[in-house]
Every structure is written in C-alpha cells, then in structure tokens.
Design an enzyme around this catalytic site. Structure first.
Site, PDB file in Angstrom:
ATOM      1  N   ASP A  33      67.437 -29.125-139.243  1.00 51.05           N
ATOM      2  CA  ASP A  33      67.276 -28.292-140.317  1.00 51.05           C
ATOM      3  C   ASP A  33      67.158 -29.086-141.623  1.00 51.05           C
ATOM      4  O   ASP A  33      67.929 -30.076-141.674  1.00 51.05           O
ATOM      5  CB  ASP A  33      68.759 -27.595-140.033  1.00 51.05           C
ATOM      6  CG  ASP A  33      68.646 -26.073-141.164  1.00 51.05           C
ATOM      7  OD1 ASP A  33      67.608 -25.799-141.574  1.00 51.05           O
ATOM      8  OD2 ASP A  33      69.880 -25.469-140.993  1.00 51.05           O
ATOM      9  N   ARG A  72      57.238 -25.947-148.851  1.00 51.81           N
ATOM     10  CA  ARG A  72      57.965 -26.077-147.696  1.00 51.81           C
ATOM     11  C   ARG A  72      57.287 -27.003-146.447  1.00 51.81           C
ATOM     12  O   ARG A  72      57.764 -27.634-145.674  1.00 51.81           O
ATOM     13  CB  ARG A  72      58.372 -24.670-147.177  1.00 51.81           C
ATOM     14  CG  ARG A  72      59.153 -23.993-147.939  1.00 51.81           C
ATOM     15  CD  ARG A  72      59.538 -22.578-147.511  1.00 51.81           C
ATOM     16  NE  ARG A  72      60.166 -22.662-146.014  1.00 51.81           N
ATOM     17  CZ  ARG A  72      61.327 -23.034-145.868  1.00 51.81           C
ATOM     18  NH1 ARG A  72      62.019 -23.277-146.722  1.00 51.81           N
ATOM     19  NH2 ARG A  72      61.628 -23.009-144.608  1.00 51.81           N
ATOM     20  N   HIS A 122      58.143 -29.770-143.473  1.00 48.61           N
ATOM     21  CA  HIS A 122      58.167 -29.980-142.168  1.00 48.61           C
ATOM     22  C   HIS A 122      57.389 -31.442-141.817  1.00 48.61           C
ATOM     23  O   HIS A 122      57.466 -32.179-140.886  1.00 48.61           O
ATOM     24  CB  HIS A 122      57.228 -28.712-141.620  1.00 48.61           C
ATOM     25  CG  HIS A 122      57.904 -27.717-141.959  1.00 48.61           C
ATOM     26  ND1 HIS A 122      59.595 -27.408-141.678  1.00 48.61           N
ATOM     27  CD2 HIS A 122      57.882 -26.316-142.447  1.00 48.61           C
ATOM     28  CE1 HIS A 122      59.750 -26.209-141.830  1.00 48.61           C
ATOM     29  NE2 HIS A 122      58.636 -25.508-142.239  1.00 48.61           N
ATOM     30  N   ASN A 169      61.572 -17.763-135.419  1.00 49.99           N
ATOM     31  CA  ASN A 169      60.944 -18.495-136.590  1.00 49.99           C
ATOM     32  C   ASN A 169      59.475 -17.666-136.775  1.00 49.99           C
ATOM     33  O   ASN A 169      58.733 -17.916-137.716  1.00 49.99           O
ATOM     34  CB  ASN A 169      60.655 -19.792-136.394  1.00 49.99           C
ATOM     35  CG  ASN A 169      61.753 -20.695-136.761  1.00 49.99           C
ATOM     36  OD1 ASN A 169      61.915 -21.898-136.061  1.00 49.99           O
ATOM     37  ND2 ASN A 169      62.523 -20.375-137.687  1.00 49.99           N
ATOM     38  N   ARG A 226      73.624 -31.312-135.730  1.00 45.86           N
ATOM     39  CA  ARG A 226      73.077 -30.078-136.831  1.00 45.86           C
ATOM     40  C   ARG A 226      72.900 -30.809-138.074  1.00 45.86           C
ATOM     41  O   ARG A 226      73.793 -31.377-138.558  1.00 45.86           O
ATOM     42  CB  ARG A 226      73.728 -28.817-136.744  1.00 45.86           C
ATOM     43  CG  ARG A 226      72.688 -28.189-137.821  1.00 45.86           C
ATOM     44  CD  ARG A 226      73.232 -26.610-137.704  1.00 45.86           C
ATOM     45  NE  ARG A 226      72.414 -25.908-138.336  1.00 45.86           N
ATOM     46  CZ  ARG A 226      71.915 -24.566-138.236  1.00 45.86           C
ATOM     47  NH1 ARG A 226      72.054 -23.833-137.178  1.00 45.86           N
ATOM     48  NH2 ARG A 226      70.900 -23.959-138.860  1.00 45.86           N
TER      49      ARG A 226
HETATM   50  C1  FPP Z   1      64.267 -25.852-140.017  1.00 48.22           C
HETATM   51  O1  FPP Z   1      64.240 -26.503-141.446  1.00 48.22           O
HETATM   52  C2  FPP Z   1      63.352 -26.833-139.038  1.00 48.22           C
HETATM   53  C3  FPP Z   1      62.146 -25.901-138.555  1.00 48.22           C
HETATM   54  C4  FPP Z   1      62.275 -24.607-138.477  1.00 48.22           C
HETATM   55  C5  FPP Z   1      61.096 -26.797-138.077  1.00 48.22           C
HETATM   56  C6  FPP Z   1      61.240 -27.910-137.525  1.00 48.22           C
HETATM   57  C7  FPP Z   1      59.858 -28.745-137.235  1.00 48.22           C
HETATM   58  C8  FPP Z   1      59.660 -29.929-137.521  1.00 48.22           C
HETATM   59  C9  FPP Z   1      60.623 -31.190-137.776  1.00 48.22           C
HETATM   60  C10 FPP Z   1      58.162 -30.620-137.747  1.00 48.22           C
HETATM   61  C11 FPP Z   1      57.429 -30.349-136.092  1.00 48.22           C
HETATM   62  C12 FPP Z   1      58.215 -30.629-134.866  1.00 48.22           C
HETATM   63  C13 FPP Z   1      57.758 -31.506-134.056  1.00 48.22           C
HETATM   64  C14 FPP Z   1      58.689 -31.646-132.866  1.00 48.22           C
HETATM   65  C15 FPP Z   1      56.535 -31.965-134.012  1.00 48.22           C
HETATM   66  P1  FPP Z   1      64.062 -25.108-142.383  1.00 48.22           P
HETATM   67  O2  FPP Z   1      62.558 -24.941-142.795  1.00 48.22           O
HETATM   68  O3  FPP Z   1      64.803 -23.924-141.766  1.00 48.22           O
HETATM   69  O4  FPP Z   1      65.039 -25.893-143.715  1.00 48.22           O
HETATM   70  P2  FPP Z   1      65.707 -25.098-144.858  1.00 48.22           P
HETATM   71  O5  FPP Z   1      66.765 -24.294-144.073  1.00 48.22           O
HETATM   72  O6  FPP Z   1      66.054 -26.332-145.698  1.00 48.22           O
HETATM   73  O7  FPP Z   1      64.757 -24.130-145.651  1.00 48.22           O
END
Ligand code: FPP
Length: 250
Positions: free
Chosen positions: A23, A36, A40, A71, A188
C-alpha cells in the site's frame, strides 16, 4: 555479502509464508508531485526487491496483494495501467523467476483479468511450474470474501460433502490457497491498520506487522526488519504462554 541486519535473522525460525498488502503507491507519487501510475511503476521495483530478497533470506513463500476485486472500480486509466504493468512484469521476469527457481502462482478471480494479461499469466505459471526453490503468489482480482464464497460454491457443486461433515480441513481444500502453507506473517505498508478484504480465512493466526514505509520505498532491509520483529513474537494459537513453553501440541 550479508549485511549486519541480515546476520541477526534466525534461519531456523523463518516465516514459511509471508503475505504483503502493498500500500502507499498513490501517496508516494503525491509526495513527489507525480501521477498515481508513476507510484505503481515505482512499486514494481519493490516487488522485484522483495522477491529476490525473500529468496536470498530463505523465505519459501511470498504472496503479494497486487489487485483487489474492488480495485476494478478505480478510474479506467489506473486499472489499465496496472494491467499493463502486470503484463510487463510477467513478460520481463519469467526468465529471472526460472533462474531463481521460483514458481509463479496466482489467486483470485483470474477469469476477470483482460484476456491478454490472463494469457501471459498462464504462460509464466506454466513455464515456472517445475521450479522448487520458492513460490511467488500474486493475488489478482482477489477478495477474501469472494474467495470464501467461491470455495463454498465449489464445495457445494463438486465436494460431495454432507453438511454435517463440513469442517475446517475439508473446507480449506477449496480455497485458492489450498496448496500453500498458512501465512505466518502479514506485512502491510504505509501505516494503514486494516485487512482490506485480504485472506480473511487464512489470516486467523497470522502475525501482523504494519510499517509506515510506503510500498515504493520498501526494500530487502524492510523485509528483514519485519522478519526480525516476527522472530521476537510468541505465537500462542489460542493456548497459554505456559503451554507453548512446554511445547504442548500446536
Ligand atoms: C496500493 O496502493 C497498491 C495497489 C492497488 C497496486 C499494487 C501494484 C503494484 C505494486 C505494481 C504491480 C504489481 C505487480 C505484482 C507486477 P494505493 O494505490 O492504494 O496507494 P494509496 O493508498 O497511497 O493511494
């Protein structure tokens, strides 16, 4: 060479299975005044660092919560970018996974993934299926409640089990994770104190470690810190401390 932190890890008490809620990608990007998706993309570097780090440390099973069933409701540009990143990761990392002996596994409603992502995913799963050093599981279009419902449906339609015979052992055989050990440690990142519909069944006795570190900043040293913290805990599985000390059955 092993660092000082790594030398503190007790190799005889490693978590057999670490699961991670990655996260904070969005907040990392915001701090840097980036979009954003850049967060990622940066998060992928942490994925690589953790997969390689786990292998070096001797942790056999890692599960990453990469895309939740919820998501899909994010803006289309973000969903598309995440799918593209996932496809790119799989295409680029397959050889490396084979080299490291890591089997790729995936859990979730995989049939909901775009066809081209699903194809690449299945291809990597097949190509790494004989790898024996460790398992990387990606949770994709995954929800814990959805998993329990799917398992229940499977059991009702193919299980041939009478209602009174249902128990935890035979029910858990229908979960997506039936071939994985129970998670010992949940990490987490970004400081949020919630499970976000992740592995609701499996986390019953899992040790929880929350770090303020945002996922794109997470590296092997953070993984080591989480493991060291885990190794200080006394796991009781509902028993008393005394019983655990006397090593009564767990
Ligand atoms: C949460 O951060 C993260 C995700 C919803 C996606 C996780 C994906 C990756 C790390 C990249 C791709 C993964 C692989 C395995 C190839 P958030 O967007 O909710 O962050 P925030 O809470 O700070 O907005």
């Amino acid at each position: 060479m092993k660092g000082k932190l790594e030398s503190l890890v007790d190799k005889n008490n490693l978590p057999a299975h670490i699961v991670i809620i990655m996260d904070g990608n969005g907040r990392w990007a915001k701090q840097k005044d980036l979009d954003r998706i850049s967060g990622h993309r940066e998060g992928m570097k942490s994925v690589r660092a953790v997969v390689n780090g786990a292998k070096e440390l001797g942790v056999k099973n890692i599960t990453l919560y990469a895309f939740s069933a919820q998501n899909w409701k994010r803006p289309k540009v973000e969903v598309d970018a995440l799918m593209e990143l996932l496809k790119h990761f799989l295409e680029k990392e397959t050889e490396k996974l084979i080299e490291n002996g890591i089997r790729l596994n995936a859990i979730g409603r995989l049939w909901e993934l775009p066809q081209e992502v699903y194809k690449v995913l299945v291809n990597t799963i097949e190509k790494t299926s004989k790898c024996k050093e460790g398992t990387l599981t990606l949770a994709l279009s995954y929800g814990g409640r959805e998993e329990i419902i799917d398992a229940f449906k499977e059991m009702m339609s193919h299980g041939n089990i009478a209602g009174e015979d249902i128990n935890q052992t035979n029910f858990s055989k229908f979960l997506y994770t039936s071939d994985l050990p129970e998670p010992d440690l949940l990490i987490r990142t970004s400081g949020e104190m919630r499970l976000s519909n992740f592995m609701l069944w499996q986390l019953a006795y899992t040790e929880i470690y929350v770090t303020k570190t945002l996922w794109p900043n997470f590296r092997k040293r953070h993984l080591i810190k989480a493991i060291l913290n885990y190794q200080k805990r006394e796991r009781r599985f509902g028993l008393t401390g005394e019983q655990v000390k006397k090593r009564e059955v767990i």
